[in-house]
Scaffold this active site. Structure first.
Site, PDB file in Angstrom:
ATOM      1  N   ARG A  90       0.845  -1.198   0.000  1.00 48.49           N
ATOM      2  CA  ARG A  90       0.000   0.000   0.000  1.00 48.49           C
ATOM      3  C   ARG A  90       0.880   1.247   0.000  1.00 48.49           C
ATOM      4  O   ARG A  90       1.956   1.264   0.615  1.00 48.49           O
ATOM      5  CB  ARG A  90      -0.901   0.031   1.237  1.00 48.49           C
ATOM      6  CG  ARG A  90      -2.096  -0.915   1.174  1.00 48.49           C
ATOM      7  CD  ARG A  90      -3.108  -0.538   0.100  1.00 48.49           C
ATOM      8  NE  ARG A  90      -4.270  -1.420   0.080  1.00 48.49           N
ATOM      9  CZ  ARG A  90      -4.414  -2.497  -0.699  1.00 48.49           C
ATOM     10  NH1 ARG A  90      -3.454  -2.824  -1.547  1.00 48.49           N
ATOM     11  NH2 ARG A  90      -5.513  -3.223  -0.645  1.00 48.49           N
ATOM     12  N   HIS A 112      -1.094  -0.122  -9.743  1.00 51.47           N
ATOM     13  CA  HIS A 112      -1.773  -1.031  -8.812  1.00 51.47           C
ATOM     14  C   HIS A 112      -2.305  -2.274  -9.543  1.00 51.47           C
ATOM     15  O   HIS A 112      -3.512  -2.535  -9.556  1.00 51.47           O
ATOM     16  CB  HIS A 112      -2.925  -0.295  -8.090  1.00 51.47           C
ATOM     17  CG  HIS A 112      -3.347  -0.996  -6.823  1.00 51.47           C
ATOM     18  ND1 HIS A 112      -3.684  -0.327  -5.673  1.00 51.47           N
ATOM     19  CD2 HIS A 112      -3.500  -2.311  -6.520  1.00 51.47           C
ATOM     20  CE1 HIS A 112      -4.032  -1.194  -4.732  1.00 51.47           C
ATOM     21  NE2 HIS A 112      -3.922  -2.409  -5.223  1.00 51.47           N
TER      22      HIS A 112
HETATM   23  P1  NDP Z   1      -1.942 -11.468   5.036  1.00 51.53           P
HETATM   24  O1  NDP Z   1      -2.889 -10.856   5.999  1.00 51.53           O
HETATM   25  O2  NDP Z   1      -2.144 -12.882   4.616  1.00 51.53           O
HETATM   26  O3  NDP Z   1      -0.446 -11.376   5.618  1.00 51.53           O
HETATM   27  C1  NDP Z   1       0.022 -10.227   6.252  1.00 51.53           C
HETATM   28  C2  NDP Z   1       1.426 -10.501   6.778  1.00 51.53           C
HETATM   29  O4  NDP Z   1       1.934  -9.293   7.339  1.00 51.53           O
HETATM   30  C3  NDP Z   1       1.446 -11.549   7.904  1.00 51.53           C
HETATM   31  O5  NDP Z   1       2.617 -12.338   7.805  1.00 51.53           O
HETATM   32  C4  NDP Z   1       1.493 -10.683   9.156  1.00 51.53           C
HETATM   33  O6  NDP Z   1       2.105 -11.288  10.269  1.00 51.53           O
HETATM   34  C5  NDP Z   1       2.354  -9.532   8.681  1.00 51.53           C
HETATM   35  N1  NDP Z   1       2.154  -8.362   9.519  1.00 51.53           N
HETATM   36  C6  NDP Z   1       0.997  -7.681   9.764  1.00 51.53           C
HETATM   37  N2  NDP Z   1       1.216  -6.649  10.613  1.00 51.53           N
HETATM   38  C7  NDP Z   1       2.533  -6.690  10.905  1.00 51.53           C
HETATM   39  C8  NDP Z   1       3.364  -5.918  11.766  1.00 51.53           C
HETATM   40  N3  NDP Z   1       2.876  -4.882  12.467  1.00 51.53           N
HETATM   41  N4  NDP Z   1       4.669  -6.242  11.858  1.00 51.53           N
HETATM   42  C9  NDP Z   1       5.169  -7.295  11.162  1.00 51.53           C
HETATM   43  N5  NDP Z   1       4.438  -8.087  10.340  1.00 51.53           N
HETATM   44  C10 NDP Z   1       3.128  -7.773  10.215  1.00 51.53           C
HETATM   45  O7  NDP Z   1      -1.909 -10.519   3.763  1.00 51.53           O
HETATM   46  P2  NDP Z   1      -1.631 -10.895   2.230  1.00 51.53           P
HETATM   47  O8  NDP Z   1      -0.308 -11.577   2.148  1.00 51.53           O
HETATM   48  O9  NDP Z   1      -2.791 -11.602   1.636  1.00 51.53           O
HETATM   49  O10 NDP Z   1      -1.585  -9.439   1.566  1.00 51.53           O
HETATM   50  C11 NDP Z   1      -0.677  -8.462   2.022  1.00 51.53           C
HETATM   51  C12 NDP Z   1      -1.053  -7.099   1.470  1.00 51.53           C
HETATM   52  O11 NDP Z   1      -0.756  -7.027   0.077  1.00 51.53           O
HETATM   53  C13 NDP Z   1      -2.541  -6.742   1.536  1.00 51.53           C
HETATM   54  O12 NDP Z   1      -2.902  -6.313   2.819  1.00 51.53           O
HETATM   55  C14 NDP Z   1      -2.654  -5.646   0.497  1.00 51.53           C
HETATM   56  O13 NDP Z   1      -2.437  -4.393   1.084  1.00 51.53           O
HETATM   57  C15 NDP Z   1      -1.519  -5.953  -0.479  1.00 51.53           C
HETATM   58  N6  NDP Z   1      -2.021  -6.355  -1.792  1.00 51.53           N
HETATM   59  C16 NDP Z   1      -1.704  -5.576  -2.881  1.00 51.53           C
HETATM   60  C17 NDP Z   1      -2.145  -5.925  -4.127  1.00 51.53           C
HETATM   61  C18 NDP Z   1      -1.738  -5.131  -5.331  1.00 51.53           C
HETATM   62  O14 NDP Z   1      -2.234  -5.388  -6.430  1.00 51.53           O
HETATM   63  N7  NDP Z   1      -0.829  -4.184  -5.212  1.00 51.53           N
HETATM   64  C19 NDP Z   1      -2.986  -7.109  -4.351  1.00 51.53           C
HETATM   65  C20 NDP Z   1      -3.220  -7.872  -3.153  1.00 51.53           C
HETATM   66  C21 NDP Z   1      -2.761  -7.486  -1.916  1.00 51.53           C
HETATM   67  P3  NDP Z   1       1.489 -12.617  10.964  1.00 51.53           P
HETATM   68  O15 NDP Z   1       1.802 -13.744   9.973  1.00 51.53           O
HETATM   69  O16 NDP Z   1       2.237 -12.747  12.213  1.00 51.53           O
HETATM   70  O17 NDP Z   1       0.010 -12.354  11.117  1.00 51.53           O
HETATM   71  C1  OXD Z   2      -5.883  -6.178  -2.762  1.00 54.33           C
HETATM   72  C2  OXD Z   2      -5.554  -5.248  -3.817  1.00 54.33           C
HETATM   73  O1  OXD Z   2      -5.672  -5.842  -1.599  1.00 54.33           O
HETATM   74  O2  OXD Z   2      -5.976  -5.469  -4.958  1.00 54.33           O
HETATM   75  O3  OXD Z   2      -6.352  -7.288  -3.068  1.00 54.33           O
HETATM   76  O4  OXD Z   2      -4.823  -4.280  -3.596  1.00 54.33           O
END
Ligand code: NDP
Ligand code: OXD
Length: 313
Positions: free
Chosen positions: A228, A276
């Site tokens: 993000r 994006h």
């Molecule tokens: P998940 O919720 O599956 O994973 C999030 C990860 O981040 C977990 O490992 C979590 O830790 C870790 N995390 C969260 N908060 C913290 C913190 N404060 N400190 C350290 N680690 C942290 O998310 P996804 O993998 O599915 O997606 C990640 C992000 O990718 C989405 O939230 C979205 O913003 C972005 N995205 C962007 C897209 C694009 O097209 N650009 C498309 C899809 C997603 P833990 O394992 O311990 O919970």
């Molecule tokens: C998502 C995205 O979070 O598209 O899935 O950014």
């Protein structure tokens, strides 16, 4: 069963056709301004508050993406938008992890093989082989080891780079040195030549890609931000690039989207920009997953992907 769909800028006919295939018993309608009729399920991406608030009959809200920061920001701005007791369910991968892995590997390899430099040389008609980066010195740190980050780290590891990952809770992933929590953030960053961000956008991760973070990387380092725009302090990136501490960045997400035409990122040749698109929401995979969850919920079974509203992801 009534399903309400809201997904701006999408091929809605495609979504409706996928819904007919995977949920033939459902009546899907597109939300229109003024629609306050009952619905059992809402499938939404960044919806207006009026779509969800006080919706009669609502049993679950499906977020048509992985990140829920947009819908949680809506709830903060208009408290009560998310009806109490109605689960908010995110997409679990649904074809996004493979796309993210492709994007991250492409960005990293483009930099590792010095294609950024060769692009600049080509623009000036320069034929000049450059020394290669050493793979063993090219430690890559993946921030976030969830649905997407864990697969991206595994994909990058296949190229033989030393891999590190950082998450909130301790994780164990084969061939990846895992770090967890704020206490291990500096150790995670130290010696990283590339940072790939796949964190959710929460109050804890807001502005985490900043001057202090960059200063702890092995200079010159490279940034790939596919999570993000709110994670990145834009002025700090531009300053770190100008100082040579950061060699460049591949950015797919921005604080304001679309990125304004006057934004300085467009004029910084060491920044590569995509709009994006690193992992698109795929209608067929998404509806298939949601249909499975709707069937499970209807049976009273539990489902994965329910968002923890306090945690913010
Ligand atoms: P998940 O919720 O599956 O994973 C999030 C990860 O981040 C977990 O490992 C979590 O830790 C870790 N995390 C969260 N908060 C913290 C913190 N404060 N400190 C350290 N680690 C942290 O998310 P996804 O993998 O599915 O997606 C990640 C992000 O990718 C989405 O939230 C979205 O913003 C972005 N995205 C962007 C897209 C694009 O097209 N650009 C498309 C899809 C997603 P833990 O394992 O311990 O919970
Ligand atoms: C998502 C995205 O979070 O598209 O899935 O950014």
């Amino acid at each position: 069963m009534d399903i309400l769909l809201y997904l701006p800028d999408a091929d809605l006919a495609h979504w409706q056709a996928a819904c007919e295939r995977h949920l033939p018993q459902a009546r899907m309608r597109l939300w229109q301004e003024g629609d306050d009729a009952p619905a059992d399920f809402a499938l939404v991406w960044r919806p207006p508050a009026a779509l969800l608030r006080d919706r009669p009959g609502l049993r679950a809200i499906f977020n048509l993406g992985a990140g829920v920061d947009g819908i949680l920001a809506l709830e903060r701005a208009h408290p009560g938008t998310l009806p109490a007791g109605v689960p908010l369910i995110r997409l679990d991968d649904a074809g996004m992890a493979r796309q993210m892995t492709e994007y991250a590997c492409h960005a990293v390899l483009h930099y590792f093989r010095r294609c950024d430099d060769y692009d600049r040389q080509q623009a000036q008609g320069i034929w000049q082989p450059l020394p290669a980066h050493r793979r063993e010195d090219f430690t890559i740190g993946v921030m976030g080891l969830g649905q997407l980050g864990a697969q991206v780290a595994a994909g990058l590891r296949a190229f033989g780079f030393p891999l590190r990952g950082w998450s909130r809770n301790p994780r164990q992933l084969e061939g990846i040195a895992c770090y967890a929590g704020a206490a291990q953030f500096d150790a995670f960053l130290q010696d990283c030549k590339v940072l790939v961000n796949l964190l959710p956008h929460t109050p804890d991760t807001q502005d985490i890609l900043n001057r202090q973070t960059f200063a702890k990387l092995a200079a010159p380092a490279y940034l790939v931000n596919v999570a993000r725009g709110g994670h990145l302090v834009e002025a700090d990136l531009l300053a770190a690039i100008a100082e040579g501490h950061i060699a460049g960045a591949a950015l797919d997400v921005f604080r304001e989207e679309p990125l304004a035409p006057a934004h300085p990122f467009w004029r910084e040749p060491r920044i590569r920009i995509t709009p994006h698109v690193s992992a698109l929401t795929l209608p067929e995979e998404s509806i298939e997953q949601i249909a499975g969850k709707i069937t499970a919920l209807t049976r009273g079974a539990s489902v994965s992907g329910i968002v923890d509203l306090q945690r913010g992801y």
